[in-house]
Design an enzyme around this catalytic site. Structure first.
Site, PDB file in Angstrom:
ATOM      1  N   PRO A 250     -29.091  67.384 133.034  1.00 62.48           N
ATOM      2  CA  PRO A 250     -27.769  67.272 132.388  1.00 62.48           C
ATOM      3  C   PRO A 250     -27.030  66.012 132.016  1.00 62.48           C
ATOM      4  O   PRO A 250     -27.159  65.211 132.952  1.00 62.48           O
ATOM      5  CB  PRO A 250     -26.993  68.207 133.573  1.00 62.48           C
ATOM      6  N   ASN A 251     -26.536  66.053 131.040  1.00 64.31           N
ATOM      7  CA  ASN A 251     -25.643  65.064 130.378  1.00 64.31           C
ATOM      8  C   ASN A 251     -26.180  63.838 129.910  1.00 64.31           C
ATOM      9  O   ASN A 251     -25.615  63.058 129.329  1.00 64.31           O
ATOM     10  CB  ASN A 251     -24.594  64.436 131.415  1.00 64.31           C
TER      11      ASN A 251
ATOM     12  N   ARG B 226     -22.180  57.593 127.160  1.00 62.49           N
ATOM     13  CA  ARG B 226     -21.806  58.252 128.576  1.00 62.49           C
ATOM     14  C   ARG B 226     -21.762  56.742 129.371  1.00 62.49           C
ATOM     15  O   ARG B 226     -23.158  56.276 129.522  1.00 62.49           O
ATOM     16  CB  ARG B 226     -22.730  59.103 128.891  1.00 62.49           C
TER      17      ARG B 226
ATOM     18  N   TYR C  11     -25.505  53.330 132.031  1.00 59.92           N
ATOM     19  CA  TYR C  11     -26.444  53.864 131.580  1.00 59.92           C
ATOM     20  C   TYR C  11     -27.105  53.333 130.386  1.00 59.92           C
ATOM     21  O   TYR C  11     -28.182  53.700 129.847  1.00 59.92           O
ATOM     22  CB  TYR C  11     -26.458  55.312 131.363  1.00 59.92           C
TER      23      TYR C  11
ATOM     24  N   ASN D  89     -36.386  62.963 134.677  1.00 58.08           N
ATOM     25  CA  ASN D  89     -35.069  62.395 135.125  1.00 58.08           C
ATOM     26  C   ASN D  89     -34.191  63.522 135.307  1.00 58.08           C
ATOM     27  O   ASN D  89     -33.593  63.989 134.556  1.00 58.08           O
ATOM     28  CB  ASN D  89     -34.433  61.446 134.195  1.00 58.08           C
TER      29      ASN D  89
ATOM     30  N   ALA E  74     -28.053  64.654 137.487  1.00 55.60           N
ATOM     31  CA  ALA E  74     -27.267  65.120 138.791  1.00 55.60           C
ATOM     32  C   ALA E  74     -28.014  66.328 139.665  1.00 55.60           C
ATOM     33  O   ALA E  74     -27.915  66.295 140.855  1.00 55.60           O
ATOM     34  CB  ALA E  74     -26.066  65.676 138.552  1.00 55.60           C
TER      35      ALA E  74
ATOM     36  N   HIS F 137     -29.998  65.461 142.858  1.00 57.73           N
ATOM     37  CA  HIS F 137     -29.048  65.450 144.143  1.00 57.73           C
ATOM     38  C   HIS F 137     -28.622  66.805 144.904  1.00 57.73           C
ATOM     39  O   HIS F 137     -28.168  66.856 145.943  1.00 57.73           O
ATOM     40  CB  HIS F 137     -27.644  64.830 143.923  1.00 57.73           C
TER      41      HIS F 137
ATOM     42  N   ASP G  50     -38.253  73.118 144.531  1.00 55.90           N
ATOM     43  CA  ASP G  50     -39.177  74.428 144.794  1.00 55.90           C
ATOM     44  C   ASP G  50     -40.315  74.367 143.677  1.00 55.90           C
ATOM     45  O   ASP G  50     -41.611  74.702 143.910  1.00 55.90           O
ATOM     46  CB  ASP G  50     -38.644  75.815 144.887  1.00 55.90           C
TER      47      ASP G  50
ATOM     48  N   GLU H  92     -40.492  60.519 139.182  1.00 53.10           N
ATOM     49  CA  GLU H  92     -39.140  60.790 139.134  1.00 53.10           C
ATOM     50  C   GLU H  92     -38.506  59.414 138.438  1.00 53.10           C
ATOM     51  O   GLU H  92     -39.104  58.371 138.586  1.00 53.10           O
ATOM     52  CB  GLU H  92     -38.399  60.794 140.376  1.00 53.10           C
TER      53      GLU H  92
ATOM     54  N   HIS I  43     -34.864  57.292 136.957  1.00 49.68           N
ATOM     55  CA  HIS I  43     -33.582  57.193 136.653  1.00 49.68           C
ATOM     56  C   HIS I  43     -33.201  55.806 136.155  1.00 49.68           C
ATOM     57  O   HIS I  43     -33.835  54.911 136.440  1.00 49.68           O
ATOM     58  CB  HIS I  43     -32.641  57.016 138.056  1.00 49.68           C
ATOM     59  N   LEU I  44     -32.237  56.145 135.213  1.00 50.10           N
ATOM     60  CA  LEU I  44     -31.807  54.815 134.352  1.00 50.10           C
ATOM     61  C   LEU I  44     -31.122  53.716 135.265  1.00 50.10           C
ATOM     62  O   LEU I  44     -31.600  52.473 135.404  1.00 50.10           O
ATOM     63  CB  LEU I  44     -30.780  55.146 133.154  1.00 50.10           C
ATOM     64  N   SER I  45     -30.215  54.226 136.052  1.00 51.17           N
ATOM     65  CA  SER I  45     -29.482  53.342 136.997  1.00 51.17           C
ATOM     66  C   SER I  45     -30.279  53.505 138.513  1.00 51.17           C
ATOM     67  O   SER I  45     -31.387  54.102 138.633  1.00 51.17           O
ATOM     68  CB  SER I  45     -28.002  54.112 137.254  1.00 51.17           C
TER      69      SER I  45
ATOM     70  N   ARG J 158     -25.416  53.325 144.419  1.00 48.09           N
ATOM     71  CA  ARG J 158     -24.474  53.893 143.848  1.00 48.09           C
ATOM     72  C   ARG J 158     -23.305  54.782 145.104  1.00 48.09           C
ATOM     73  O   ARG J 158     -23.653  54.304 146.257  1.00 48.09           O
ATOM     74  CB  ARG J 158     -24.419  54.572 142.591  1.00 48.09           C
TER      75      ARG J 158
ATOM     76  N   ARG K  97     -25.351  60.092 145.784  1.00 47.52           N
ATOM     77  CA  ARG K  97     -26.312  60.114 144.921  1.00 47.52           C
ATOM     78  C   ARG K  97     -27.744  59.440 145.946  1.00 47.52           C
ATOM     79  O   ARG K  97     -28.707  59.337 145.244  1.00 47.52           O
ATOM     80  CB  ARG K  97     -26.117  58.799 143.787  1.00 47.52           C
TER      81      ARG K  97
END
Ligand code: DQA
Length: 151
Positions: free
Chosen positions: A11-12, A19, A24, A75, A78, A81, A88, A99, A101-103, A108, A112
């Protein structure tokens, strides 16, 4: 041609570029897709690149990657988390899961610092911005080749 590497985004991430660019980066999701496709092509893999704001759709795509993918770069945004459903689904996969992540979520907010996805991932790449997707694809391709050198 081996099966594609799935690159799934949560999401997002459709808002990348506008954003919180100080966190990001200024590249759009289309820019990230192009990076992934170029890196995949250089390594001999097609890339199946998707984004959804919906948890169930991501679960469906993880189940698809289970059958049709050589590896999965995820990625989860959210949902990493919060989502036992993603965890599952990932636990049913026999293919490598990276996995991404950009950040760097570990640097943070406290909320997170836990990732359900990390519990099921082969490895994690975080904090390198859009370049991290290319690193994740390299890692995934390396794991696929190691498991089956003829792929
Ligand atoms: C993110 C980090 C997550 O904590 C956050 O919810 C995101 C993006 C990243 O790529 O840095 O949406 O996954």
């Amino acid at each position: 041609m081996p099966k594609p590497i799935y690159v799934l985004n949560g999401p997002n991430l459709n808002l990348l570029g506008s954003r919180e660019p100080h966190i990001y980066g200024s590249e759009t999701l289309d820019d990230v897709r192009r990076r992934c496709e170029a890196r995949g092509a250089a390594l001999g893999f097609d890339i199946d690149f998707r984004q959804s704001n919906h948890e169930g759709e991501l679960v469906d795509w993880i189940q698809q990657a289970r059958v049709e993918g050589a590896a999965l770069v995820l990625n989860p945004a959210a949902y990493g988390h919060t989502s036992v459903a993603l965890y599952d689904a990932l636990k049913t996969l026999a293919i490598p899961v990276v996995e991404c992540h950009l950040s760097n979520p570990a640097a943070r907010e406290e909320f997170r610092r836990h990732s359900y996805v990390s519990l099921a991932a082969t490895g994690v790449i975080a904090g390198f911005g859009a370049a991290g997707y290319e690193l994740a694809i390299e890692a995934a391709a390396g794991l696929v080749r190691k498991a089956s050198p003829a792929a």
